[in-house]
Motif scaffolding. Structure first.
Motif, PDB file in Angstrom:
ATOM      1  N   SER A   1       0.830  -1.212   0.000  1.00  0.00           N
ATOM      2  CA  SER A   1       0.000   0.000   0.000  1.00  0.00           C
ATOM      3  C   SER A   1       0.862   1.259   0.000  1.00  0.00           C
ATOM      4  O   SER A   1       0.485   2.276  -0.595  1.00  0.00           O
ATOM      5  CB  SER A   1      -0.969   0.005   1.177  1.00  0.00           C
ATOM      6  N   MET A   2       2.018   1.205   0.640  1.00  0.00           N
ATOM      7  CA  MET A   2       2.930   2.352   0.629  1.00  0.00           C
ATOM      8  C   MET A   2       3.473   2.587  -0.771  1.00  0.00           C
ATOM      9  O   MET A   2       3.576   3.735  -1.214  1.00  0.00           O
ATOM     10  CB  MET A   2       4.068   2.126   1.628  1.00  0.00           C
ATOM     11  N   VAL A   3       3.812   1.531  -1.484  1.00  0.00           N
ATOM     12  CA  VAL A   3       4.292   1.674  -2.866  1.00  0.00           C
ATOM     13  C   VAL A   3       3.196   2.278  -3.732  1.00  0.00           C
ATOM     14  O   VAL A   3       3.440   3.215  -4.498  1.00  0.00           O
ATOM     15  CB  VAL A   3       4.766   0.325  -3.448  1.00  0.00           C
ATOM     16  N   TYR A   4       1.972   1.776  -3.591  1.00  0.00           N
ATOM     17  CA  TYR A   4       0.849   2.329  -4.362  1.00  0.00           C
ATOM     18  C   TYR A   4       0.615   3.802  -4.014  1.00  0.00           C
ATOM     19  O   TYR A   4       0.320   4.614  -4.894  1.00  0.00           O
ATOM     20  CB  TYR A   4      -0.427   1.522  -4.139  1.00  0.00           C
TER      21      TYR A   4
ATOM     22  N   LYS B   1       0.874   9.517  -5.525  1.00  0.00           N
ATOM     23  CA  LYS B   1       1.323  10.892  -5.262  1.00  0.00           C
ATOM     24  C   LYS B   1       2.296  11.394  -6.324  1.00  0.00           C
ATOM     25  O   LYS B   1       2.672  12.564  -6.302  1.00  0.00           O
ATOM     26  CB  LYS B   1       1.978  10.981  -3.889  1.00  0.00           C
ATOM     27  N   GLY B   2       2.734  10.514  -7.223  1.00  0.00           N
ATOM     28  CA  GLY B   2       3.671  10.910  -8.264  1.00  0.00           C
ATOM     29  C   GLY B   2       5.113  10.935  -7.795  1.00  0.00           C
ATOM     30  O   GLY B   2       5.980  11.434  -8.509  1.00  0.00           O
ATOM     31  N   GLU B   3       5.373  10.415  -6.607  1.00  0.00           N
ATOM     32  CA  GLU B   3       6.738  10.396  -6.087  1.00  0.00           C
ATOM     33  C   GLU B   3       7.564   9.271  -6.700  1.00  0.00           C
ATOM     34  O   GLU B   3       8.784   9.375  -6.799  1.00  0.00           O
ATOM     35  CB  GLU B   3       6.723  10.260  -4.569  1.00  0.00           C
TER      36      GLU B   3
END
Length: 66
Positions: free
Chosen positions: A17-20, A25-27
């Protein structure tokens, strides 16, 4: 070379979920092939470089330490 979201999560030791969230966020840049998301190796390296934080070193003490 391309990584799956799962491989990126494993490599960075973070949750899927952090990767998604980083992608949303476009990071972290990803490529979409249909419903599949893939992260290019260079984009992952760029993300790591952009988010590198160095811990400042404490000032050296003056004088002798015994």
């Amino acid at each position: 070379m391309f990584y799956t979201v799962k491989e990126v999560a494993k490599e960075l030791q973070i949750s899927l979920s952090m990767v998604y969230a980083l992608i949303a966020k476009g990071e972290l840049i990803c490529h979409e092939f249909g419903s599949c998301k893939r992260v290019c190796e260079q984009d992952l390296l760029d993300f790591l470089s952009a988010n590198r934080k160095e811990t400042p070193r404490p000032p050296r003490a003056k004088g002798r330490h015994f």
